[in-house]
Design an enzyme around this catalytic site. Sequence first.
Site, PDB file in Angstrom:
ATOM      1  N   ARG A 304       6.811 -14.872  -7.189  1.00 16.70           N
ATOM      2  CA  ARG A 304       7.595 -15.642  -8.157  1.00 16.70           C
ATOM      3  C   ARG A 304       8.083 -16.931  -7.523  1.00 16.70           C
ATOM      4  O   ARG A 304       8.538 -16.943  -6.386  1.00 16.70           O
ATOM      5  CB  ARG A 304       8.790 -14.815  -8.641  1.00 16.70           C
ATOM      6  CG  ARG A 304       8.320 -13.550  -9.345  1.00 16.70           C
ATOM      7  CD  ARG A 304       9.452 -12.750  -9.920  1.00 16.70           C
ATOM      8  NE  ARG A 304       8.916 -11.513 -10.490  1.00 16.70           N
ATOM      9  CZ  ARG A 304       9.651 -10.562 -11.047  1.00 16.70           C
ATOM     10  NH1 ARG A 304      10.966 -10.714 -11.112  1.00 16.70           N
ATOM     11  NH2 ARG A 304       9.083  -9.489 -11.543  1.00 16.70           N
ATOM     12  N   ARG A 319      16.076 -12.150  -2.943  1.00 17.16           N
ATOM     13  CA  ARG A 319      15.285 -13.003  -3.827  1.00 17.16           C
ATOM     14  C   ARG A 319      14.232 -13.745  -3.018  1.00 17.16           C
ATOM     15  O   ARG A 319      14.532 -14.736  -2.362  1.00 17.16           O
ATOM     16  CB  ARG A 319      16.206 -13.981  -4.570  1.00 17.16           C
ATOM     17  CG  ARG A 319      15.548 -14.743  -5.710  1.00 17.16           C
ATOM     18  CD  ARG A 319      16.551 -15.649  -6.400  1.00 17.16           C
ATOM     19  NE  ARG A 319      17.653 -14.901  -6.982  1.00 17.16           N
ATOM     20  CZ  ARG A 319      17.613 -14.353  -8.199  1.00 17.16           C
ATOM     21  NH1 ARG A 319      16.549 -14.485  -8.949  1.00 17.16           N
ATOM     22  NH2 ARG A 319      18.648 -13.689  -8.663  1.00 17.16           N
ATOM     23  N   GLU A 391      20.635  -5.247  -9.214  1.00 14.81           N
ATOM     24  CA  GLU A 391      19.447  -4.764  -9.923  1.00 14.81           C
ATOM     25  C   GLU A 391      18.341  -4.361  -8.943  1.00 14.81           C
ATOM     26  O   GLU A 391      18.006  -5.088  -8.017  1.00 14.81           O
ATOM     27  CB  GLU A 391      18.927  -5.867 -10.844  1.00 14.81           C
ATOM     28  CG  GLU A 391      17.646  -5.477 -11.561  1.00 14.81           C
ATOM     29  CD  GLU A 391      17.053  -6.640 -12.356  1.00 14.81           C
ATOM     30  OE1 GLU A 391      17.779  -7.622 -12.596  1.00 14.81           O
ATOM     31  OE2 GLU A 391      15.869  -6.546 -12.713  1.00 14.81           O
ATOM     32  N   SER A 394      14.126  -2.435 -13.654  1.00 17.96           N
ATOM     33  CA  SER A 394      14.359  -2.861 -15.024  1.00 17.96           C
ATOM     34  C   SER A 394      13.331  -2.147 -15.884  1.00 17.96           C
ATOM     35  O   SER A 394      12.137  -2.286 -15.666  1.00 17.96           O
ATOM     36  CB  SER A 394      14.178  -4.378 -15.116  1.00 17.96           C
ATOM     37  OG  SER A 394      14.646  -4.864 -16.345  1.00 17.96           O
ATOM     38  N   ARG A 433      14.095  -4.479  -2.312  1.00 23.28           N
ATOM     39  CA  ARG A 433      15.510  -4.196  -2.545  1.00 23.28           C
ATOM     40  C   ARG A 433      15.873  -2.766  -2.142  1.00 23.28           C
ATOM     41  O   ARG A 433      17.001  -2.506  -1.727  1.00 23.28           O
ATOM     42  CB  ARG A 433      15.874  -4.477  -4.006  1.00 23.28           C
ATOM     43  CG  ARG A 433      15.835  -5.981  -4.283  1.00 23.28           C
ATOM     44  CD  ARG A 433      16.371  -6.361  -5.641  1.00 23.28           C
ATOM     45  NE  ARG A 433      16.293  -7.819  -5.810  1.00 23.28           N
ATOM     46  CZ  ARG A 433      16.697  -8.480  -6.889  1.00 23.28           C
ATOM     47  NH1 ARG A 433      17.221  -7.805  -7.903  1.00 23.28           N
ATOM     48  NH2 ARG A 433      16.598  -9.793  -6.958  1.00 23.28           N
TER      49      ARG A 433
END
Length: 470
Positions: A304, A319, A391, A394, A433
């Site tokens: 990303r 991130r 998070e 999801s 994560r």
Amino acid sequence: MPGGCGSRDPRRVLQPNARAPPCALILADHGCIRMKRPDAMLDPTLIRNQLDAVRTGLATRGDGFGGDLDRLVALDAERRAILPALETARHARKDVGERIARARRSGEAVDELVKAGQAHAAAIKEQETKLEAVEAERGSWALKLPNLPHTSVPVGRSDKDNVEVRRHGAPTGFEFEPRPHWEIGPALGILDFERAARLAGARFAVLTGAGARLARALINFMLDLHTGEHGYTEVEPPFLASSDALTGTGNLPKFEDDLFKIAGHWDLYLIPTAEVPLCNLHRGEILDERALPAKYVAYTPCFRSEAGSYGKDVRGLIRQHQFDKVELVAYATPDTSWDVHEALTRHAEEVLKRLGLPYRTMLLCTGDMGFAASKTYDLEVWLPSYETFREISSCSNTEAFQARRAGIRFRHDGRGKPEHVHTLNGSGVAVGRALVAILENYQQRDGTVIIPEVLRPYMQGLEVIEPGGK
RNA sequence: GGAGGGAUGGCCGAGCGGUCGAAGGCGGCGGUCUUGAAAACCGUUAGCGGGGAAACUCGCUCCUGGGUUCGAAUCCCAGUCCCUCCGCCA
């Protein structure tokens, strides 16, 4: 463009005459994939007949449609007006053509007929040109409409309005000052941001020794759990996807800036999640209802650009431009998809439970959901360095949103008209994560990190990561 | 990267520019025969979109997109995918 239809297409070779589909891959009930460009993301009939409901539903979303729904409705009406005229003209042309053929055979003159045919051809061309313009504009509007939130989704503006639906474990307590993972990892010699920056720039990391092995252990543990106990079929997909595939999942055309595009003449992007290849696995197919729900799990790296997130989570692994993820995707019939959604969420939670990580399950409000989602649960894991939940998964039901864009259908009872399936996806879970959560929640006063028991078989029995850990 | 060959219905496989949505075979379905089954024989069997309560009807569809033509599975151009061989390569 859709894949080719060569006669050596493996789907055809594998096509069984028997009715029962094999367990692993679902086979389409027709071998050849034909796809026009996606029609719309929301059900066109819904927009036509319940405009106000659509309008108010979309307005509650954070990424709500900024455009003019009336324009979309007008274009739809225009299209439906042109169609009959076009079909009438085509019918007339066909009729003339047949009369010419007959006249030729019996030796009659055809000049008048040919002249009439030319007139029809011109009329067809005219209508086609009009239709093309209308459809082009309609399509570009339609593909930018986000999904409608499900009625069970709380209305809200931001993540502050999300609702906690359950919680597992208590935030980890320490008898010393816990350190953040970006200190723990480098100190142990298993995580290196400096060298990563030198070779690829910011937002990359290098895992070495026990760190790399821990990541691999997490991947294997998750894959084994989902395939062995939750009934998912493991897939190793391409890590690049075409613009058509990304349009199918809803990443394009609106979010191109979030993606890494391959340079040159290629129509390819690095996948931002395995949801893209897994949801496009059955692109353009009509699935056998008896094979539903079909459940797939894949480990892939994810890429990303994180455009627009400058200054956010700049430290550590949270991130990154590249991260590992184990992704769950399910295809279900409309009457079962909500049950499948709950189950899939539980499957992701099971990973955290077995890793012994405290987490909570959040029902996202309308303002915080992604573009394609109709309803989403986020799993948030406790991170001591942030003193909050972050998070780590999801889980969404997109209903028919992606299926409509990607042309994925099934036939009820094997007969009648095909209906769109519902597609669901969830992280099961983000590896990077999870690694962060383990380093932080399992750290000890002396800087070593205990390895959760379920991972030890994947680490040759290693129980603790110590400095200089291999 | 170079050189060739392909792409047609659930599958295989025909197809002179003119009732071709497409022969034939296989498979599927229904029937005759049979105690039952097989075999044989007869019939039937594409998808998508629109209209209709329905019988039905209109349009689109022979890899995709353009073009030629009154008319394209068939002719022309571009592209995609598959196969074979050479080169390169994990």
